[in-house]
Design a protein around this motif. Sequence first.
Motif, mmCIF file in Angstrom:
data_model
loop_
_atom_site.group_PDB
_atom_site.id
_atom_site.type_symbol
_atom_site.label_atom_id
_atom_site.label_comp_id
_atom_site.label_asym_id
_atom_site.label_seq_id
_atom_site.Cartn_x
_atom_site.Cartn_y
_atom_site.Cartn_z
ATOM 1 N N LYS A 1 -84.290 42.987 -1.980
ATOM 2 C CA LYS A 1 -85.662 43.461 -2.197
ATOM 3 C C LYS A 1 -86.338 42.765 -3.379
ATOM 4 O O LYS A 1 -87.491 42.325 -3.272
ATOM 5 C CB LYS A 1 -85.653 44.974 -2.419
ATOM 6 N N ILE A 2 -85.645 42.654 -4.516
ATOM 7 C CA ILE A 2 -86.272 42.080 -5.718
ATOM 8 C C ILE A 2 -86.667 40.627 -5.473
ATOM 9 O O ILE A 2 -87.792 40.205 -5.776
ATOM 10 C CB ILE A 2 -85.310 42.175 -6.922
ATOM 11 N N ILE A 3 -85.752 39.862 -4.913
ATOM 12 C CA ILE A 3 -86.019 38.443 -4.667
ATOM 13 C C ILE A 3 -87.096 38.273 -3.604
ATOM 14 O O ILE A 3 -87.986 37.433 -3.733
ATOM 15 C CB ILE A 3 -84.724 37.719 -4.251
ATOM 16 N N LYS A 4 -87.032 39.091 -2.560
ATOM 17 C CA LYS A 4 -88.021 39.011 -1.493
ATOM 18 C C LYS A 4 -89.426 39.286 -2.023
ATOM 19 O O LYS A 4 -90.378 38.564 -1.706
ATOM 20 C CB LYS A 4 -87.675 40.014 -0.395
ATOM 21 N N VAL B 1 -79.184 38.644 -14.379
ATOM 22 C CA VAL B 1 -79.082 38.388 -15.818
ATOM 23 C C VAL B 1 -80.449 38.439 -16.471
ATOM 24 O O VAL B 1 -80.629 38.992 -17.549
ATOM 25 C CB VAL B 1 -78.422 37.016 -16.094
ATOM 26 N N LEU B 2 -81.443 37.854 -15.797
ATOM 27 C CA LEU B 2 -82.761 37.741 -16.416
ATOM 28 C C LEU B 2 -83.850 37.734 -15.338
ATOM 29 O O LEU B 2 -83.721 37.064 -14.317
ATOM 30 C CB LEU B 2 -82.837 36.436 -17.227
ATOM 31 N N HIS B 3 -84.921 38.525 -15.598
ATOM 32 C CA HIS B 3 -86.107 38.555 -14.735
ATOM 33 C C HIS B 3 -87.310 38.082 -15.544
ATOM 34 O O HIS B 3 -87.554 38.559 -16.637
ATOM 35 C CB HIS B 3 -86.435 39.993 -14.301
ATOM 36 N N LYS B 4 -88.064 37.174 -14.988
ATOM 37 C CA LYS B 4 -89.345 36.775 -15.538
ATOM 38 C C LYS B 4 -90.330 36.692 -14.376
ATOM 39 O O LYS B 4 -89.933 36.726 -13.212
ATOM 40 C CB LYS B 4 -89.228 35.436 -16.268
ATOM 41 N N PRO B 5 -91.641 36.587 -14.642
ATOM 42 C CA PRO B 5 -92.606 36.591 -13.540
ATOM 43 C C PRO B 5 -92.309 35.577 -12.433
ATOM 44 O O PRO B 5 -92.498 35.868 -11.257
ATOM 45 C CB PRO B 5 -93.929 36.277 -14.249
ATOM 46 N N PHE C 1 -89.249 33.643 -12.385
ATOM 47 C CA PHE C 1 -87.889 33.154 -12.651
ATOM 48 C C PHE C 1 -86.881 34.295 -12.533
ATOM 49 O O PHE C 1 -87.121 35.404 -13.017
ATOM 50 C CB PHE C 1 -87.832 32.563 -14.068
ATOM 51 N N ILE C 2 -85.742 33.999 -11.869
ATOM 52 C CA ILE C 2 -84.623 34.941 -11.803
ATOM 53 C C ILE C 2 -83.330 34.172 -12.047
ATOM 54 O O ILE C 2 -83.145 33.062 -11.532
ATOM 55 C CB ILE C 2 -84.549 35.662 -10.433
ATOM 56 N N TRP C 3 -82.438 34.790 -12.819
ATOM 57 C CA TRP C 3 -81.108 34.226 -13.079
ATOM 58 C C TRP C 3 -80.076 35.263 -12.653
ATOM 59 O O TRP C 3 -80.099 36.402 -13.106
ATOM 60 C CB TRP C 3 -80.978 33.877 -14.562
ATOM 61 N N LEU C 4 -79.186 34.855 -11.734
ATOM 62 C CA LEU C 4 -78.087 35.708 -11.300
ATOM 63 C C LEU C 4 -76.765 35.031 -11.650
ATOM 64 O O LEU C 4 -76.654 33.802 -11.610
ATOM 65 C CB LEU C 4 -78.133 35.961 -9.794
ATOM 66 N N LEU D 1 -76.847 31.342 -10.328
ATOM 67 C CA LEU D 1 -77.895 30.950 -9.383
ATOM 68 C C LEU D 1 -79.240 31.186 -10.042
ATOM 69 O O LEU D 1 -79.511 32.281 -10.551
ATOM 70 C CB LEU D 1 -77.781 31.767 -8.094
ATOM 71 N N LEU D 2 -80.073 30.161 -10.052
ATOM 72 C CA LEU D 2 -81.441 30.274 -10.573
ATOM 73 C C LEU D 2 -82.421 30.163 -9.415
ATOM 74 O O LEU D 2 -82.258 29.332 -8.520
ATOM 75 C CB LEU D 2 -81.740 29.153 -11.566
ATOM 76 N N ILE D 3 -83.441 31.016 -9.441
ATOM 77 C CA ILE D 3 -84.536 30.934 -8.475
ATOM 78 C C ILE D 3 -85.835 30.960 -9.269
ATOM 79 O O ILE D 3 -86.058 31.888 -10.050
ATOM 80 C CB ILE D 3 -84.512 32.104 -7.471
ATOM 81 N N TYR D 4 -86.664 29.944 -9.088
ATOM 82 C CA TYR D 4 -87.953 29.947 -9.786
ATOM 83 C C TYR D 4 -88.940 29.089 -9.014
ATOM 84 O O TYR D 4 -88.580 28.399 -8.043
ATOM 85 C CB TYR D 4 -87.816 29.484 -11.240
#
Length: 326
Positions: free
Chosen positions: A161-164, A180-184, A186-189, A200-203
């Motif tokens: 849900k969060i990533i979607k 690990v970290l949430h930004k507008p 950017f996500i770090w897992l 895993l980084l998604i941005y």
Amino acid sequence: MNKALFLLLSITVLLGSCNEKKDPQPRATTGKINTISVIIDDQLWNGEIGDSIRNKFAYAVIGLPEEEPLFTINQYPTKILEGFMTDSRTIIVVKKEAQNNFEIKKNQYASPQNVFHISGKTSADILEIIERNTPKIIEIIKETEIYENQRIIKQSVLNPKIIKNKFQISIDIPSSYQYVLHKPHFIWLKKEIISGSTSLLIYQVPLNVITNKNMELIPNIIKMRDSIGNLYISGKENNTAMITGESYSPYFFKIKLDGKETYETKGTWVLKNDFMSGPFINYVILDYENDRALVLEGFSYAPSKEKRDLMHELEAIIKSVVVLKK
């Protein structure tokens, strides 16, 4: 009435016979990721044919800090092609026979499975067949191993849900990963493992950050990932941001992910003024419909472990991505 009863009994017997003749479901393949069973007699294995197979299927994986083989090879004589040996996902059978032949059989003994049959009248014939078909064999094995890793991952996935909601994508991430970290944007897992971790980084960044024609593509991607490391990823001390390693140039490829033009970069990362380092894989998806470059990156820190299969899992995760329609 008798005719109707006779017809009914005949149909029942016929259906029963058909059911009995149905092939049973193929048994599931087993074995570790990126492992090949090579069925070849010792005399051939210990000569130039064996050398060719080892050189082509066990060469060093690109982008890793230490040498690790592309595939782990287990060799067995042809007389034991039976029992548990036929459960491997990838089997290469090499024989000297009266005819030169190369054949791929899908799910011959189990599923999912690729069995590559190579035969030749002479050693030179076998070597020529191996040389000609190696690219195709490697491509098929890689694809199968990615699918197998994705199948394993699907058994227990993180709530999407969060990533979607943040990135409008679907991606299968194992439930062993933690945020690990949430930004507008950017996500770090991260997943903790023995003596290390995988991340895993998604941005996302504006599309013109990548497609700026006034800048070279690879330096541009390196600059982008270094800026992300400087913002969000560092060691315990000051001035220890994660940057792209400079010991050698990263490997760069143009591929497709979810049908979209994608830049794949493989190399090593380091922490500035620190001792930590490891491999990374970075995928930049050009999402023109949403006017953005979607970036998915995996990296690992595991100084006392082999890293091939750690990075393979990250690659399988990233390649499950689907950009959702608005």
